[in-house]
Design an enzyme around this catalytic site. Structure first.
Site, PDB file in Angstrom:
ATOM      1  N   CYS A   1      -7.385  -1.027   0.954  1.00  0.00           N
ATOM      2  CA  CYS A   1      -6.389  -1.533   1.901  1.00  0.00           C
ATOM      3  C   CYS A   1      -7.110  -1.729   3.234  1.00  0.00           C
ATOM      4  CB  CYS A   1      -5.247  -0.538   2.057  1.00  0.00           C
ATOM      5  SG  CYS A   1      -4.130  -0.917   3.424  1.00  0.00           S
TER       6      CYS A   1
ATOM      7  N   CYS B   1       0.851  -1.188   0.000  1.00  0.00           N
ATOM      8  CA  CYS B   1       0.000   0.000   0.000  1.00  0.00           C
ATOM      9  C   CYS B   1       0.890   1.242   0.000  1.00  0.00           C
ATOM     10  CB  CYS B   1      -0.891  -0.013   1.248  1.00  0.00           C
ATOM     11  SG  CYS B   1      -1.886   1.486   1.432  1.00  0.00           S
TER      12      CYS B   1
ATOM     13  N   CYS C   1       0.207   3.223   3.619  1.00  0.00           N
ATOM     14  CA  CYS C   1       0.609   2.736   4.948  1.00  0.00           C
ATOM     15  C   CYS C   1       1.678   1.660   4.911  1.00  0.00           C
ATOM     16  CB  CYS C   1      -0.609   2.225   5.708  1.00  0.00           C
ATOM     17  SG  CYS C   1      -1.232   0.641   5.110  1.00  0.00           S
TER      18      CYS C   1
ATOM     19  N   CYS D   1      -8.479  -5.483  -9.983  1.00  0.00           N
ATOM     20  CA  CYS D   1      -8.019  -4.442 -10.903  1.00  0.00           C
ATOM     21  C   CYS D   1      -7.605  -3.231 -10.081  1.00  0.00           C
ATOM     22  CB  CYS D   1      -9.156  -4.105 -11.864  1.00  0.00           C
ATOM     23  SG  CYS D   1      -8.710  -2.876 -13.084  1.00  0.00           S
TER      24      CYS D   1
ATOM     25  N   CYS E   1      -5.656   0.779   6.085  1.00  0.00           N
ATOM     26  CA  CYS E   1      -5.815   2.253   6.116  1.00  0.00           C
ATOM     27  C   CYS E   1      -6.940   2.758   5.222  1.00  0.00           C
ATOM     28  CB  CYS E   1      -4.502   2.931   5.739  1.00  0.00           C
ATOM     29  SG  CYS E   1      -4.164   2.937   3.975  1.00  0.00           S
TER      30      CYS E   1
HETATM   31 ZN    ZN Z   1      -2.870   1.034   3.483  1.00  0.00          ZN
END
Ligand code: ZN
Length: 136
Positions: free
Chosen positions: A101, A52, A55, A124, A104
């Site tokens: 995610c 990510c 984060c 995707c 976060c």
């Molecule tokens: Zn994240």
């Protein structure tokens, strides 16, 4: 004046605006979509892990990546069931499943039932939401 909104980790939109580029912010925190074929990670084929961009949580691995022809980095599964959160999305007069995610709430993209075996799913993503680290 802009509203300051904190997520469940106490991170605010001001925090993310400082940390991210305007393009990364738009995609991950404002549910934006990058132009198809615009991000280099679409063509990334090296072995490694996708994190990510907000984060740093591990989200996908190269083992599940495939060339979908869509112009966005696509995976047939996340690194674990806990890594990615799926949410019903009815914006833009469509019914889709948004992927975030789980740590976060960064917007990653959408999951659609158009992937290869073994899952038949295509996660995707926007390359702008991901940070790729190749294996040593
Ligand atoms: Zn994240």
């Amino acid at each position: 004046m802009e509203l300051t909104i904190a997520d469940h980790n106490g991170k605010t939109n001001v925090h993310w605006r400082d940390k991210l580029t305007p393009e990364q912010y738009h995609v991950t925190r404002e549910h934006g979509t990058e132009r198809a074929f615009s991000h280099p990670l679409n063509l990334e084929k090296r072995a490694g892990t996708y994190y990510c961009v907000c984060c740093g949580a591990a989200l996908f691995t190269s083992h599940a990546k495939f060339d979908s022809g869509s112009g966005w980095p696509s995976f047939f599964e996340p690194i674990s069931d806990e890594a990615v959160k799926e949410v019903d999305d009815r914006s833009h007069f469509m019914r889709r499943t948004e992927i975030l995610c789980a740590n976060c709430d960064a917007h990653l993209g959408h999951v659609v039932p158009a992937g290869p075996a073994p899952t038949g799913l295509r996660y995707c993503t926007n390359g702008l939401a991901l940070d790729f680290k190749p294996e040593e």
